[in-house]
Design a protein around this motif. Structure first.
Motif, PDB file in Angstrom:
ATOM      1  N   MET A 250     119.706  69.397   3.069  1.00 50.78           N
ATOM      2  CA  MET A 250     119.069  68.078   3.094  1.00 50.78           C
ATOM      3  C   MET A 250     117.852  68.126   4.012  1.00 50.78           C
ATOM      4  SD  MET A 250     120.684  64.474   4.255  1.00 50.78           S
ATOM      5  CE  MET A 250     122.224  64.590   3.440  1.00 50.78           C
ATOM      6  N   ASN A 251     116.724  67.629   3.520  1.00 53.12           N
ATOM      7  CA  ASN A 251     115.539  67.687   4.359  1.00 53.12           C
ATOM      8  C   ASN A 251     115.157  66.272   4.746  1.00 53.12           C
ATOM      9  OD1 ASN A 251     113.466  68.615   5.716  1.00 53.12           O
ATOM     10  ND2 ASN A 251     112.478  69.684   4.007  1.00 53.12           N
ATOM     11  N   ILE A 252     115.688  65.850   5.896  1.00 46.86           N
ATOM     12  CA  ILE A 252     115.581  64.436   6.225  1.00 46.86           C
ATOM     13  C   ILE A 252     114.228  64.053   6.797  1.00 46.86           C
ATOM     14  CG2 ILE A 252     116.742  64.748   8.456  1.00 46.86           C
ATOM     15  CD1 ILE A 252     117.988  61.866   7.188  1.00 46.86           C
ATOM     16  N   VAL A 253     113.539  65.002   7.505  1.00 46.69           N
ATOM     17  CA  VAL A 253     112.279  64.623   8.173  1.00 46.69           C
ATOM     18  C   VAL A 253     111.237  64.128   7.155  1.00 46.69           C
ATOM     19  CG1 VAL A 253     110.420  65.398   9.673  1.00 46.69           C
ATOM     20  CG2 VAL A 253     112.777  66.088  10.134  1.00 46.69           C
ATOM     21  N   PRO A 254     110.980  64.901   6.058  1.00 43.70           N
ATOM     22  CA  PRO A 254     110.001  64.381   5.099  1.00 43.70           C
ATOM     23  C   PRO A 254     110.438  63.041   4.501  1.00 43.70           C
ATOM     24  CG  PRO A 254     110.527  66.674   4.626  1.00 43.70           C
ATOM     25  CD  PRO A 254     111.449  66.239   5.698  1.00 43.70           C
ATOM     26  N   THR A 255     111.764  62.907   4.250  1.00 39.83           N
ATOM     27  CA  THR A 255     112.246  61.629   3.684  1.00 39.83           C
ATOM     28  C   THR A 255     111.997  60.497   4.683  1.00 39.83           C
ATOM     29  OG1 THR A 255     113.992  62.930   2.717  1.00 39.83           O
ATOM     30  CG2 THR A 255     114.208  60.560   2.513  1.00 39.83           C
ATOM     31  N   PHE A 256     112.239  60.803   5.976  1.00 41.85           N
ATOM     32  CA  PHE A 256     112.031  59.794   7.010  1.00 41.85           C
ATOM     33  C   PHE A 256     110.549  59.386   7.043  1.00 41.85           C
ATOM     34  CE2 PHE A 256     110.798  59.094  11.505  1.00 41.85           C
ATOM     35  CZ  PHE A 256     111.437  57.876  11.690  1.00 41.85           C
ATOM     36  N   LEU A 257     109.685  60.383   7.051  1.00 41.14           N
ATOM     37  CA  LEU A 257     108.243  60.087   7.110  1.00 41.14           C
ATOM     38  C   LEU A 257     107.819  59.313   5.863  1.00 41.14           C
ATOM     39  CD1 LEU A 257     106.902  63.437   8.577  1.00 41.14           C
ATOM     40  CD2 LEU A 257     107.248  61.272   9.767  1.00 41.14           C
ATOM     41  N   ALA A 258     108.393  59.718   4.724  1.00 40.71           N
ATOM     42  CA  ALA A 258     108.037  59.020   3.474  1.00 40.71           C
ATOM     43  C   ALA A 258     108.511  57.576   3.540  1.00 40.71           C
ATOM     44  CB  ALA A 258     108.664  59.741   2.290  1.00 40.71           C
ATOM     45  N   THR A 259     109.728  57.366   4.096  1.00 41.56           N
ATOM     46  CA  THR A 259     110.270  55.998   4.198  1.00 41.56           C
ATOM     47  C   THR A 259     109.353  55.152   5.068  1.00 41.56           C
ATOM     48  OG1 THR A 259     112.436  56.995   4.180  1.00 41.56           O
ATOM     49  CG2 THR A 259     112.367  54.693   4.762  1.00 41.56           C
ATOM     50  N   VAL A 260     108.919  55.728   6.210  1.00 46.67           N
ATOM     51  CA  VAL A 260     108.073  54.981   7.146  1.00 46.67           C
ATOM     52  C   VAL A 260     106.745  54.657   6.468  1.00 46.67           C
ATOM     53  CG1 VAL A 260     106.790  55.172   9.321  1.00 46.67           C
ATOM     54  CG2 VAL A 260     109.164  55.950   9.182  1.00 46.67           C
ATOM     55  N   ARG A 261     106.215  55.644   5.729  1.00 44.72           N
ATOM     56  CA  ARG A 261     104.916  55.441   5.089  1.00 44.72           C
ATOM     57  C   ARG A 261     105.017  54.354   4.015  1.00 44.72           C
ATOM     58  NH1 ARG A 261     103.986  60.622   3.109  1.00 44.72           N
ATOM     59  NH2 ARG A 261     104.451  61.552   5.092  1.00 44.72           N
ATOM     60  N   ARG A 262     106.168  54.377   3.261  1.00 42.87           N
ATOM     61  CA  ARG A 262     106.306  53.483   2.115  1.00 42.87           C
ATOM     62  C   ARG A 262     106.603  52.039   2.525  1.00 42.87           C
ATOM     63  NH1 ARG A 262     109.776  56.562  -0.690  1.00 42.87           N
ATOM     64  NH2 ARG A 262     111.525  55.457   0.222  1.00 42.87           N
ATOM     65  N   SER A 263     107.452  51.881   3.542  1.00 41.50           N
ATOM     66  CA  SER A 263     107.925  50.528   3.847  1.00 41.50           C
ATOM     67  C   SER A 263     107.108  49.894   4.979  1.00 41.50           C
ATOM     68  CB  SER A 263     109.409  50.611   4.219  1.00 41.50           C
ATOM     69  OG  SER A 263     109.722  49.662   5.171  1.00 41.50           O
ATOM     70  N   ARG A 264     106.577  48.692   4.660  1.00 41.58           N
ATOM     71  CA  ARG A 264     105.761  48.009   5.658  1.00 41.58           C
ATOM     72  C   ARG A 264     106.622  47.659   6.880  1.00 41.58           C
ATOM     73  NH1 ARG A 264     102.972  42.627   3.974  1.00 41.58           N
ATOM     74  NH2 ARG A 264     102.478  43.801   2.116  1.00 41.58           N
ATOM     75  N   HIS A 265     107.863  47.296   6.590  1.00 42.98           N
ATOM     76  CA  HIS A 265     108.787  46.919   7.663  1.00 42.98           C
ATOM     77  C   HIS A 265     109.012  48.104   8.609  1.00 42.98           C
ATOM     78  CE1 HIS A 265     112.032  44.788   9.538  1.00 42.98           C
ATOM     79  NE2 HIS A 265     112.849  45.817   9.341  1.00 42.98           N
ATOM     80  N   SER A 266     109.223  49.298   8.028  1.00 43.63           N
ATOM     81  CA  SER A 266     109.450  50.483   8.866  1.00 43.63           C
ATOM     82  C   SER A 266     108.198  50.815   9.665  1.00 43.63           C
ATOM     83  CB  SER A 266     109.801  51.696   8.014  1.00 43.63           C
ATOM     84  OG  SER A 266     110.991  51.467   7.373  1.00 43.63           O
ATOM     85  N   ARG A 267     107.031  50.643   9.026  1.00 38.62           N
ATOM     86  CA  ARG A 267     105.778  50.946   9.740  1.00 38.62           C
ATOM     87  C   ARG A 267     105.633  50.024  10.942  1.00 38.62           C
ATOM     88  NH1 ARG A 267     103.167  51.297   4.738  1.00 38.62           N
ATOM     89  NH2 ARG A 267     102.110  49.326   5.047  1.00 38.62           N
ATOM     90  N   ARG A 268     105.959  48.726  10.729  1.00 39.41           N
ATOM     91  CA  ARG A 268     105.842  47.760  11.817  1.00 39.41           C
ATOM     92  C   ARG A 268     106.816  48.121  12.939  1.00 39.41           C
ATOM     93  NH1 ARG A 268     106.531  42.694   9.221  1.00 39.41           N
ATOM     94  NH2 ARG A 268     108.708  42.902   9.800  1.00 39.41           N
ATOM     95  N   ASN A 269     108.011  48.557  12.557  1.00 43.44           N
ATOM     96  CA  ASN A 269     109.018  48.930  13.565  1.00 43.44           C
ATOM     97  C   ASN A 269     108.555  50.101  14.410  1.00 43.44           C
ATOM     98  OD1 ASN A 269     110.855  47.026  12.957  1.00 43.44           O
ATOM     99  ND2 ASN A 269     112.112  48.316  11.615  1.00 43.44           N
ATOM    100  N   VAL A 270     108.031  51.112  13.737  1.00 40.76           N
ATOM    101  CA  VAL A 270     107.591  52.297  14.480  1.00 40.76           C
ATOM    102  C   VAL A 270     106.433  51.924  15.404  1.00 40.76           C
ATOM    103  CG1 VAL A 270     106.552  54.595  14.238  1.00 40.76           C
ATOM    104  CG2 VAL A 270     108.447  53.918  12.779  1.00 40.76           C
ATOM    105  N   ARG A 271     105.518  51.042  14.911  1.00 40.49           N
ATOM    106  CA  ARG A 271     104.385  50.604  15.757  1.00 40.49           C
ATOM    107  C   ARG A 271     104.893  49.864  16.987  1.00 40.49           C
ATOM    108  NH1 ARG A 271     101.448  47.123  12.400  1.00 40.49           N
ATOM    109  NH2 ARG A 271     101.427  48.727  10.828  1.00 40.49           N
ATOM    110  N   LEU A 272     105.898  49.015  16.786  1.00 40.84           N
ATOM    111  CA  LEU A 272     106.460  48.257  17.912  1.00 40.84           C
ATOM    112  C   LEU A 272     107.054  49.205  18.952  1.00 40.84           C
ATOM    113  CD1 LEU A 272     107.310  45.498  19.089  1.00 40.84           C
ATOM    114  CD2 LEU A 272     109.428  45.707  17.787  1.00 40.84           C
ATOM    115  N   MET A 273     107.758  50.217  18.457  1.00 41.30           N
ATOM    116  CA  MET A 273     108.370  51.192  19.378  1.00 41.30           C
ATOM    117  C   MET A 273     107.301  51.914  20.195  1.00 41.30           C
ATOM    118  SD  MET A 273     111.345  52.274  20.203  1.00 41.30           S
ATOM    119  CE  MET A 273     111.307  53.097  21.779  1.00 41.30           C
ATOM    120  N   LEU A 274     106.207  52.278  19.526  1.00 38.23           N
ATOM    121  CA  LEU A 274     105.121  52.974  20.234  1.00 38.23           C
ATOM    122  C   LEU A 274     104.509  52.053  21.296  1.00 38.23           C
ATOM    123  CD1 LEU A 274     103.320  54.914  17.359  1.00 38.23           C
ATOM    124  CD2 LEU A 274     104.638  55.851  19.261  1.00 38.23           C
TER     125      LEU A 274
END
Ligand code: ADP
Length: 568
Positions: free
Chosen positions: A1-25
């Motif tokens: 299972m290659n989770i890192v690319p899936t994780f990055l793809a999820t973050v890139r695809r979902s606006r909600h995930s992008r906002r979450n990662v920005r908040l964390m930063l």
């Protein structure tokens, strides 16, 4: 299972995930800014107390205070400094122990879990898969089919419309894909153009029809095998584009009824393969009762070979010293000619006048009654629902768990009971109860799930047939050229190409039965079907063999003698 690319793809695809990662930063940056600010204030407060500390020492003090380590190696002596130390400590607790971890869990970790879940239950078939079977519904037939496909190393994908439903299945090891069943897009993503078959097994005909139409529009050639609940539905499914349709109710009720009357002839054909007939024959009311198989001389007198004997739902391979009782049912193999000779020697007695009792007046119960009526056998159906539409004269209204109701239906002198409810718990309960009041009764039961088969036998059922195994075998047979015919629940007759490890070897040397439990019924090569193969003749490399085995024995055979390739 290659989770890192899936994780990055999820973050890139979902606006909600992008906002979450920005908040964390942002929170991490805020933390660095606070540490730097505190370090500067520390530096000047210490200077005011007459001590000089380097920037590294200042940061070191801020971190040990914020993380509540407080080694005590650098301390303030004045009130201002101590008050500042308290502020740093409280800010540290708030930031490092509360805000940062919670934000991390809420944002990055949640996106990570979402990515991992998506990896397990994807919305697209993984690359590199082809020749797979697409299964469009989560039901007992699908699970039985998956077990069968796994035995034979076929790939499959189970389509599930809801992610929440897919995830637990993925966790159990099923190969799932998420997608709406009525959207062509789903089937494109399931790579329908390179799949080998679609199994449409849902218990609702309307859903099956829509699914079949959606698929047919997209893939005009792919075989679609569907399960229908009624004759009308069967026609509609064919109109919708299904290539093969099994009317499960009909087949199951025929199967249950056949166990009662055994057909007009004593030897009742249950499977046939190019001239080879497999038949079952009751022994009661014949001079065979009390004889051993060897003493019956059936092979010399009728040409049939005895593959085995059923007794109380248990199948014993036909050893020469197996003794036959009035309750035994012979499993015979031979040509049509051989069986006719057997039937002439042992004609079927007229059917018993006592009505067969059917428990449950649902579709299966009613269809079983009709099958019995067709064979000229009287029956009664016990149905607890007074509103159920059942023919007068055959209906007994009441709960079959009550003795008075069973007695009203004639259980006292019936020879056979068929238990047909679709609740396995009730079927097991009723079987136990019936066996306790009538030890000599022939009890035939339906089971919904394969897993309850053993309990039904243990409860005292003579024959059990499951809905799911029957459906799964039918679908599997459309995939494999080697037919599988079900002799009874859990016991199959199947045809396979001669595995490379057996080619050219003599049966007498192989010890097939002791190694795998399988019984070799016949060998087929260019010269035709050889029903009683000579154990000293080598098996042909390009021929086929017909075996009788339980599901487990079949699996152990395939393990011991792998096939050159999947049967096409
Ligand atoms: P299907 O339609 O697939 O045959 P159903 O569950 O609809 O399956 O039919 C089973 C029937 O059995 C139902 O009509 C139900 O009322 C009946 N039934 C279930 N339990 C009992 C019982 N203990 N006694 C009598 N009838 C029963």
């Amino acid at each position: 299972m290659n989770i890192v690319p899936t994780f990055l793809a999820t973050v890139r695809r979902s606006r909600h995930s992008r906002r979450n990662v920005r908040l964390m930063l942002q929170i991490v940056l805020l933390m660095f800014a606070v540490i730097a600010l505190f370090a500067v204030i520390f530096h000047y407060l210490m200077l005011a107390e007459g001590h000089f500390h380097s920037p590294a020492a200042s940061i070191y003090w801020v971190l040990e205070t914020m993380t509540t380590l407080g080694y005590g190696d650098i301390v303030f002596t004045g009130d201002a400094g101590r008050l500042f130390a308290a502020l740093v400590l409280l800010t540290g607790i708030l930031l490092i122990f509360i805000i940062v971890p919670f934000t991390f869990i809420e944002t990055v970790y949640a996106s990570w879990v979402a990515a991992r879940n998506e990896e397990m239950a994807p919305r697209r078939l993984a690359r590199g898969i082809s020749g797979h079977v697409i299964i469009t519904s989560v039901d007992p037939v699908s699970f039985a089919l998956i077990r069968k496909l796994e035995h034979y190393a076929y790939t499959y994908v189970l389509l599930v419309s809801k992610f929440d439903q897919a995830l637990p299945l993925a966790n159990q090891g099923y190969n799932v894909m998420v997608g709406e069943l009525d959207k062509p897009e789903t089937y494109k993503k399931a790579q329908i153009e390179i799949a080998s078959m679609v199994a449409v097994t849902c218990q609702r005909d309307s859903i099956n029809a829509n699914v079949a139409m959606t698929i047919r529009r997209l893939a005009p050639e792919i075989p679609i095998v569907a399960i229908a609940q009624s004759a009308t539905a069967s026609q509609i499914l064919k109109l919708a584009g299904a290539t093969h349709v099994l009317q499960l109710t009909d087949s199951l009720s025929q199967f249950l009824a056949r166990r009662v009357y055994g057909g007009k002839q004593r030897a009742n054909v249950v499977a046939s393969f190019d001239g080879l007939q497999i038949a079952e024959a009751t022994v009661r009311d014949t001079k065979l009762v009390g004889l051993t198989i060897e003493a019956t001389r059936l092979r010399t007198e009728a040409g049939v070979s005895v593959l085995g004997v059923w007794h109380r739902g248990e199948f014993t391979p036909g050893n020469p010293d197996t003794e036959l009782t009035a309750r035994s049912v012979l499993v015979l193999a031979g040509s049509t000619d051989h069986l006719q000779r057997f039937n002439a020697l042992y004609p079927q007695p007229p059917v018993s006048g006592k009505p067969v009792v059917i428990i449950g007046g649902g579709r299966i119960g009613v269809a079983t009654g009709q099958a019995l009526e067709h064979a000229g056998i009287d029956y009664r159906i016990i149905e607890r629902d007074p509103e159920a539409c059942l023919a007068d004269g055959h209906r007994v209204v009441g709960d079959a768990t009550r003795l008075s109701v069973l007695m009203d239906a004639g259980i006292g002198d019936a020879s056979t009971v068929i238990v047909t409810t679709h609740d396995d718990d009730i079927n097991i309960y009723l079987t136990l109860y019936l066996r306790s009041i009538r030890p000599d009764l022939l009890i035939i039961s339906r089971s919904m799930h394969e897993r309850n088969l053993a309990n039904l036998h243990r409860a005292g059922a003579d024959f059990v047939m499951s809905h799911s195994t029957m459906g799964a075998n039918y679908i599997f047979n459309r995939l494999k050229r080697s037919n599988i015919e079900m002799l009874a629940e859990g016991l199959d007759i199947f045809r396979l190409p001669v595995p490379p490890k057996l080619a050219g070897r003599k049966l007498a040397d192989v010890g097939l039965r002791s190694r795998t439990g399988c019984i070799l019924i016949a060998v087929q090569d260019e010269s035709g079907m050889n029903i009683n193969p000579d154990p000293h003749e080598p098996l042909p490399a390009s021929g086929e063999i017909i075996l009788l085995a339980t599901v487990e024995q079949e699996a152990s055979f395939l393990k011991a003698y792998p096939l050159a390739s999947k049967p096409k």
